[in-house]
Design a protein around this motif. Sequence first.
Motif, PDB file in Angstrom:
ATOM      1  N   ALA A  78       0.821  -1.218   0.000  1.00 50.18           N
ATOM      2  CA  ALA A  78       0.000   0.000   0.000  1.00 50.18           C
ATOM      3  C   ALA A  78       0.850   1.262   0.000  1.00 50.18           C
ATOM      4  O   ALA A  78       0.413   2.310  -0.478  1.00 50.18           O
ATOM      5  N   HIS A 129       4.187   1.234  -1.260  1.00 46.87           N
ATOM      6  CA  HIS A 129       4.923   1.202  -2.538  1.00 46.87           C
ATOM      7  C   HIS A 129       4.136   1.867  -3.646  1.00 46.87           C
ATOM      8  O   HIS A 129       4.666   2.668  -4.402  1.00 46.87           O
ATOM      9  N   VAL A 130       2.857   1.484  -3.741  1.00 43.82           N
ATOM     10  CA  VAL A 130       2.097   1.908  -4.908  1.00 43.82           C
ATOM     11  C   VAL A 130       1.674   3.373  -4.840  1.00 43.82           C
ATOM     12  O   VAL A 130       1.163   3.902  -5.814  1.00 43.82           O
ATOM     13  N   VAL A 131       1.888   4.023  -3.691  1.00 46.82           N
ATOM     14  CA  VAL A 131       1.696   5.474  -3.706  1.00 46.82           C
ATOM     15  C   VAL A 131       3.062   6.166  -3.717  1.00 46.82           C
ATOM     16  O   VAL A 131       3.150   7.381  -3.513  1.00 46.82           O
ATOM     17  N   GLY A 132       4.085   5.399  -3.982  1.00 48.99           N
ATOM     18  CA  GLY A 132       5.404   5.984  -4.223  1.00 48.99           C
ATOM     19  C   GLY A 132       6.145   6.418  -2.969  1.00 48.99           C
ATOM     20  O   GLY A 132       6.989   7.312  -3.022  1.00 48.99           O
ATOM     21  N   LYS A 164       9.502   8.694  -9.292  1.00 51.48           N
ATOM     22  CA  LYS A 164      10.886   8.577  -8.830  1.00 51.48           C
ATOM     23  C   LYS A 164      11.537   7.314  -9.405  1.00 51.48           C
ATOM     24  O   LYS A 164      10.853   6.381  -9.797  1.00 51.48           O
ATOM     25  N   ASP A 168      10.496   4.083  -7.779  1.00 50.43           N
ATOM     26  CA  ASP A 168       9.208   3.581  -8.254  1.00 50.43           C
ATOM     27  C   ASP A 168       9.380   2.834  -9.553  1.00 50.43           C
ATOM     28  O   ASP A 168       8.812   1.769  -9.760  1.00 50.43           O
ATOM     29  N   TYR A 206      10.802  -0.505  -9.069  1.00 51.59           N
ATOM     30  CA  TYR A 206       9.800  -1.377  -8.440  1.00 51.59           C
ATOM     31  C   TYR A 206       8.800  -1.866  -9.477  1.00 51.59           C
ATOM     32  O   TYR A 206       8.502  -3.055  -9.589  1.00 51.59           O
ATOM     33  N   VAL A 255      -5.957   2.389  -2.459  1.00 47.50           N
ATOM     34  CA  VAL A 255      -5.036   3.175  -1.638  1.00 47.50           C
ATOM     35  C   VAL A 255      -4.550   4.423  -2.380  1.00 47.50           C
ATOM     36  O   VAL A 255      -3.778   5.195  -1.821  1.00 47.50           O
ATOM     37  N   ALA A 269      -3.201   4.689  -5.769  1.00 52.84           N
ATOM     38  CA  ALA A 269      -2.134   4.670  -6.777  1.00 52.84           C
ATOM     39  C   ALA A 269      -2.651   5.389  -8.016  1.00 52.84           C
ATOM     40  O   ALA A 269      -3.825   5.268  -8.365  1.00 52.84           O
ATOM     41  N   PHE A 281       0.788   4.649 -12.451  1.00 56.15           N
ATOM     42  CA  PHE A 281       1.468   3.673 -11.601  1.00 56.15           C
ATOM     43  C   PHE A 281       0.880   2.273 -11.811  1.00 56.15           C
ATOM     44  O   PHE A 281       1.602   1.283 -11.870  1.00 56.15           O
TER      45      PHE A 281
END
Lengths: 249, 333
Positions: A126, A128-131, B2, B5, B8, B240, B242, B246
């Motif tokens: 949660a 990670h995916v918002v950076g 970034k 990111d 990832y 959440v 994103a 993303f």
Amino acid sequence: MIESEINMSESNIENSVTAPEKPVIEFKGVSKRYANGTHALEDVNITINKGEFVFVVGSSGAGKSTFMKLIMREERANTGIIRVNGFNLTKMKRKQVPMLRRTMGIIFQDFRLIPKMSVYDNVAFAMHVVGAPNRRIRKEVINALNAVGLGDKKNSMPNELSGGEQQRVGIARALVNNPDLIIADEPTGNVDPNMSFDIVSMLKSINEMGTTVLMVTHDHELVREFKQRVIMLDSGRIIADNVAGGDEE
Amino acid sequence: MKSGDISYLTKEGIKNTVANRLMTIASVGVLVACMVVIGLAILISENGDRAIKNLEKENVVMAYMKDYSWAQYGEHDKPLKTGTNGEIDASEYLIHNDEEAQDVCKNIEKIDNVQKVEFISSEDGLKGLTKDMFADQEQYFSSFLNEKHGNPLSCAAKVTMENMEDFDKTLEKIQKIDGIDVIRSQADSAKKIVAIKNAVKIAGAWIVAILMIISLVIVSNTIRITMYNRKLEISIMKAVGATNSFVRLPFIVEGVTIGIISAIISEGLLYVCYRIVSERLVEILGNSIIPYSDVALPLLGIFAGIGIVSGIIGSSIMISKYLRKEGSEFAAI
Ligand SMILES: Nc1ncnc2c1ncn2[C@@H]1O[C@H](COP(=O)(O)OP(=O)(O)O)[C@@H](O)[C@H]1O
Ligand SMILES: [Mg+2]
């Protein structure tokens, strides 16, 4: 009888205008009709202030989930105005929806944990995916898991946990981005009744630290136990809004 | 976004590609077919261009003369006058001996743009021709000569031109000289090669267009299956907050990975195909075939380009279709 209830909810709004509390959620004359013609919500007016803990109750099909989806902006209202965490959901562009969601933590009835990820990774996902930066992720995930009492299970896989524990992971994931508002549609629906109390206690203690919590439930016992504000829906209308809570029937 | 990111999301995309093996293989297969056809079409037309250039460099034409052989074997409007023992009347042909033929050569030499004229007697012509022929054809040819008891070749002037630009004009002037029958140049071969090249281009374009559509469909379906397999993750990502870019990036990475794998396989496969095809090409175009190493790098560039573009388009088709769905709708598909 229904009319008087509606008047009551309208007077609530008047109150909120003069009240010093900051509204987190505001519905003004909101109606929702689905594409197939179902009227899920009719002329809903409500204000929920910062720091409140609110139960949303009502029979199946009353419109509780629709109410929550409007707040998350999974669905859009056909008429009326909705404000959440300072966002005007009626005017909002699709591109802004992620920013709205980042101000809230969502807890699902079916937990929605990713089976092939560990407890830790599920919560970290949660962030990670918002950076979020890695260093902050490491710190916050551990904090959130400790807060729900699962610090020692961070390397477990979801299928190794009980329903109650899985939902606590879900709570940790909702908490980890530090939201102003927690939204939970029947979070205890798939949890053993004896574990439900723990789940709600946990939400209540999060609430006591200042986060607004909005929770749909079928469980009257829980509602009686926790004595919080209760919004009751029936056929898409608010038929009761008891700030005291407890004896809604 | 970034760099953390990006790395990832790139890892996520590559994980998808591996997890989704079967569809990945199918996508790669169709893309490879597409790329190999494109590569072959490019190689054939490049070789054609080169062969035509080589032919054009040979600014030599053969001007055949109206001699006895021409009278005997050439085309005539009226029946020939023949003598008592079947011999063709001398008035039926214009060049009666080598001296007359040499005079024609001198006349050709007077034309501007003619650099050199060489007289080729019919005997020399026949020798040169049989020498160039393959064994089986030579046999057939000599048996033909035995039957007819004669040399079918007319004597000729081998003309070298100075400048290719005036090729057609010079040809016309040679043609006007008395005693000249036909002029053979390699322009015919060039025309043949152009025709082959164009046919390859047109057929190639159609095949490529069809294969491209198929590969877009397959790539986008591969991505759709990945999205389906990852619907839970996507619903959480959306819940959440994103951003769509993303959510999208791992799928684009998957599409592009498929494209790049295909490009590399195509490069190798085309090398093998080209070796087979070039044997045929040598027969048609002669020995000046482009070596694969000369084109390997540009082709890899073209393939990578095709792979990346189709990966991006293929994945975008499905993503934009599904990203409109919200979190719980996504979990429900
Ligand atoms: N996506 C949808 N499309 C059409 N009708 C829907 C949809 N979602 C809910 N409904 C209908 O809207 C009404 C309210 O549903 P819901 O908000 O899910 O009720 P609750 O959560 O209180 O059980 C019900 O009649 C339901 O059938
Ligand atoms: Mg519901």
